[in-house]
Design a protein around this motif. Structure first.
Motif, PDB file in Angstrom:
ATOM      1  N   ARG A  17      -2.564   1.019  -9.499  1.00  0.00           N
ATOM      2  CA  ARG A  17      -2.920   2.123  -8.603  1.00  0.00           C
ATOM      3  C   ARG A  17      -1.747   2.472  -7.685  1.00  0.00           C
ATOM      4  N   CYS A  18      -1.084   1.461  -7.140  1.00  0.00           N
ATOM      5  CA  CYS A  18       0.063   1.715  -6.248  1.00  0.00           C
ATOM      6  C   CYS A  18       1.202   2.407  -6.990  1.00  0.00           C
ATOM      7  N   ARG A  19       1.489   1.959  -8.192  1.00  0.00           N
ATOM      8  CA  ARG A  19       2.574   2.573  -8.979  1.00  0.00           C
ATOM      9  C   ARG A  19       2.239   4.007  -9.351  1.00  0.00           C
ATOM     10  N   ARG A  20       0.995   4.273  -9.694  1.00  0.00           N
ATOM     11  CA  ARG A  20       0.594   5.648 -10.028  1.00  0.00           C
ATOM     12  C   ARG A  20       0.725   6.562  -8.819  1.00  0.00           C
ATOM     13  N   ARG A  21       0.340   6.065  -7.660  1.00  0.00           N
ATOM     14  CA  ARG A  21       0.463   6.894  -6.446  1.00  0.00           C
ATOM     15  C   ARG A  21       1.924   7.135  -6.086  1.00  0.00           C
ATOM     16  N   GLN A  22       2.753   6.117  -6.250  1.00  0.00           N
ATOM     17  CA  GLN A  22       4.180   6.299  -5.985  1.00  0.00           C
ATOM     18  C   GLN A  22       4.776   7.304  -6.964  1.00  0.00           C
ATOM     19  N   ALA A  23       4.388   7.236  -8.226  1.00  0.00           N
ATOM     20  CA  ALA A  23       4.873   8.188  -9.227  1.00  0.00           C
ATOM     21  C   ALA A  23       4.393   9.601  -8.904  1.00  0.00           C
ATOM     22  N   ALA A  24       3.157   9.739  -8.436  1.00  0.00           N
ATOM     23  CA  ALA A  24       2.631  11.061  -8.065  1.00  0.00           C
ATOM     24  C   ALA A  24       3.386  11.628  -6.871  1.00  0.00           C
ATOM     25  N   LYS A  25       3.739  10.760  -5.892  1.00  0.00           N
ATOM     26  CA  LYS A  25       4.523  11.226  -4.745  1.00  0.00           C
ATOM     27  C   LYS A  25       5.898  11.705  -5.184  1.00  0.00           C
ATOM     28  N   LEU A  26       6.549  10.950  -6.070  1.00  0.00           N
ATOM     29  CA  LEU A  26       7.867  11.355  -6.571  1.00  0.00           C
ATOM     30  C   LEU A  26       7.784  12.669  -7.343  1.00  0.00           C
ATOM     31  N   LYS A  27       6.744  12.826  -8.144  1.00  0.00           N
ATOM     32  CA  LYS A  27       6.568  14.066  -8.908  1.00  0.00           C
ATOM     33  C   LYS A  27       6.340  15.242  -7.968  1.00  0.00           C
TER      34      LYS A  27
ATOM     35  N   CYS B 267       0.852  -1.179   0.000  1.00  0.00           N
ATOM     36  CA  CYS B 267       0.000   0.000   0.000  1.00  0.00           C
ATOM     37  C   CYS B 267       0.896   1.240   0.000  1.00  0.00           C
ATOM     38  N   PRO B 268       0.685   2.204  -0.910  1.00  0.00           N
ATOM     39  CA  PRO B 268       1.556   3.378  -0.956  1.00  0.00           C
ATOM     40  C   PRO B 268       1.415   4.294   0.261  1.00  0.00           C
ATOM     41  N   LYS B 269       0.288   4.213   0.944  1.00  0.00           N
ATOM     42  CA  LYS B 269       0.087   5.057   2.128  1.00  0.00           C
ATOM     43  C   LYS B 269       0.726   4.441   3.361  1.00  0.00           C
TER      44      LYS B 269
ATOM     45  N   VAL C  47      -7.038 -11.897 -11.551  1.00  0.00           N
ATOM     46  CA  VAL C  47      -5.886 -11.354 -12.277  1.00  0.00           C
ATOM     47  C   VAL C  47      -6.082  -9.863 -12.523  1.00  0.00           C
ATOM     48  N   ALA C  48      -7.287  -9.474 -12.902  1.00  0.00           N
ATOM     49  CA  ALA C  48      -7.579  -8.059 -13.139  1.00  0.00           C
ATOM     50  C   ALA C  48      -7.492  -7.251 -11.851  1.00  0.00           C
ATOM     51  N   VAL C  49      -7.896  -7.839 -10.733  1.00  0.00           N
ATOM     52  CA  VAL C  49      -7.822  -7.148  -9.443  1.00  0.00           C
ATOM     53  C   VAL C  49      -6.363  -6.880  -9.073  1.00  0.00           C
ATOM     54  N   LYS C  50      -5.514  -7.864  -9.255  1.00  0.00           N
ATOM     55  CA  LYS C  50      -4.087  -7.679  -8.952  1.00  0.00           C
ATOM     56  C   LYS C  50      -3.485  -6.618  -9.862  1.00  0.00           C
ATOM     57  N   PHE C  51      -3.839  -6.649 -11.147  1.00  0.00           N
ATOM     58  CA  PHE C  51      -3.342  -5.656 -12.089  1.00  0.00           C
ATOM     59  C   PHE C  51      -3.780  -4.251 -11.668  1.00  0.00           C
ATOM     60  N   LYS C  52      -5.056  -4.075 -11.302  1.00  0.00           N
ATOM     61  CA  LYS C  52      -5.566  -2.770 -10.873  1.00  0.00           C
ATOM     62  C   LYS C  52      -4.847  -2.284  -9.616  1.00  0.00           C
TER      63      LYS C  52
ATOM     64  N   ALA D 234     -13.617 -10.886  -5.983  1.00  0.00           N
ATOM     65  CA  ALA D 234     -12.358 -10.924  -5.253  1.00  0.00           C
ATOM     66  C   ALA D 234     -11.889  -9.489  -5.052  1.00  0.00           C
ATOM     67  N   PHE D 235     -11.224  -9.230  -3.927  1.00  0.00           N
ATOM     68  CA  PHE D 235     -10.645  -7.904  -3.764  1.00  0.00           C
ATOM     69  C   PHE D 235      -9.441  -7.928  -2.853  1.00  0.00           C
ATOM     70  N   LEU D 236      -8.596  -6.912  -3.045  1.00  0.00           N
ATOM     71  CA  LEU D 236      -7.416  -6.705  -2.222  1.00  0.00           C
ATOM     72  C   LEU D 236      -7.675  -5.489  -1.357  1.00  0.00           C
ATOM     73  N   GLN D 237      -7.292  -5.580  -0.080  1.00  0.00           N
ATOM     74  CA  GLN D 237      -7.564  -4.482   0.834  1.00  0.00           C
ATOM     75  C   GLN D 237      -6.395  -4.309   1.796  1.00  0.00           C
ATOM     76  N   CYS D 238      -5.996  -3.050   1.993  1.00  0.00           N
ATOM     77  CA  CYS D 238      -4.970  -2.732   2.977  1.00  0.00           C
ATOM     78  C   CYS D 238      -5.594  -2.866   4.365  1.00  0.00           C
ATOM     79  N   PRO D 239      -4.974  -3.622   5.277  1.00  0.00           N
ATOM     80  CA  PRO D 239      -5.583  -3.809   6.599  1.00  0.00           C
ATOM     81  C   PRO D 239      -5.564  -2.554   7.470  1.00  0.00           C
ATOM     82  N   LYS D 240      -4.700  -1.592   7.163  1.00  0.00           N
ATOM     83  CA  LYS D 240      -4.598  -0.401   8.003  1.00  0.00           C
ATOM     84  C   LYS D 240      -5.495   0.734   7.517  1.00  0.00           C
ATOM     85  N   CYS D 241      -5.327   1.144   6.250  1.00  0.00           N
ATOM     86  CA  CYS D 241      -6.106   2.289   5.746  1.00  0.00           C
ATOM     87  C   CYS D 241      -7.371   1.856   5.006  1.00  0.00           C
ATOM     88  N   LEU D 242      -7.567   0.569   4.822  1.00  0.00           N
ATOM     89  CA  LEU D 242      -8.742  -0.020   4.168  1.00  0.00           C
ATOM     90  C   LEU D 242      -8.890   0.371   2.703  1.00  0.00           C
TER      91      LEU D 242
END
Length: 170
Positions: free
Chosen positions: A143-153, A99-101, A134-139, A117-125
């Motif tokens: 999403r995590c990579r985009r947020r990391q890129a936004a933080k770097l930018k 989770c990027p947060k 497979v599509a859930v993992k890809f999404k 099926a879904f993936l969920q962060c246990p802390k920030c939900l």
């Protein structure tokens, strides 16, 4: 199992068609996939198109041929299936991003009511859901990579702003 199919275009051009390729096994359950013909009706006006789809006989993963963009013959359907399987195997092989947060690995869960099926962060939900795992993992990873890129930018822009402000003060 090798199937022999007769193709009118191959006979008209004088080319003999070889044996039908065997579809790769399902990337989710390793089950047997098969090409199936579905029919598609355009607007209820009686335009009936036969399109091919390919899906796993055990878990149902795959695509249906009941739309105008589906392949029109079995060989194309199997080629499309093989491409889809290779893409899915690449996604499955990728590590699951934290989770990027919170920097915590997400938990894999399933919605019992809707069967998603879904993936969920246990802390920030923070969660991503969908029908195909497979599509859930890809999404999630996208999403995590985009947020990391936004933080770097944002960090680069903040450093640039500090340099500009620091130069103006002197």
């Amino acid at each position: 199992m090798v199937w022999w199919k007769h193709n009118r275009q191959a006979c008209q051009s004088g080319q003999a068609e070889g044996p039908m390729p065997t579809p790769l096994p399902c990337p989710l359950c390793n089950g047997h996939a098969e090409a199936v013909m579905d029919s598609w009706t355009s607007g209820g006006y009686g335009y009936d198109f036969e399109r091919w789809g390919c899906r796993c006989g055990e878990c149902g993963y795959g695509y249906y041929g009941g739309n105008p963009l589906s392949p029109s013959d079995e060989r194309q359907a199997i080629e499309r299936w093989d491409q889809q399987v290779e893409e899915a195997l690449k996604i499955i092989a990728e590590p699951l991003e934290e989770c990027p947060k919170c920097h915590i690995a997400p938990e894999v869960k399933q919605n019992v009511v809707e069967g998603q099926a879904f993936l969920q962060c246990p802390k920030c939900l923070e969660a991503v859901c969908g029908d195909a795992p497979v599509a859930v993992k890809f999404k999630w990873n996208r999403r995590c990579r985009r947020r990391q890129a936004a933080k770097l930018k944002a960090a680069r822009q903040a450093r640039l702003l500090e340099r500009v402000i620091g130069e103006d003060v002197d």
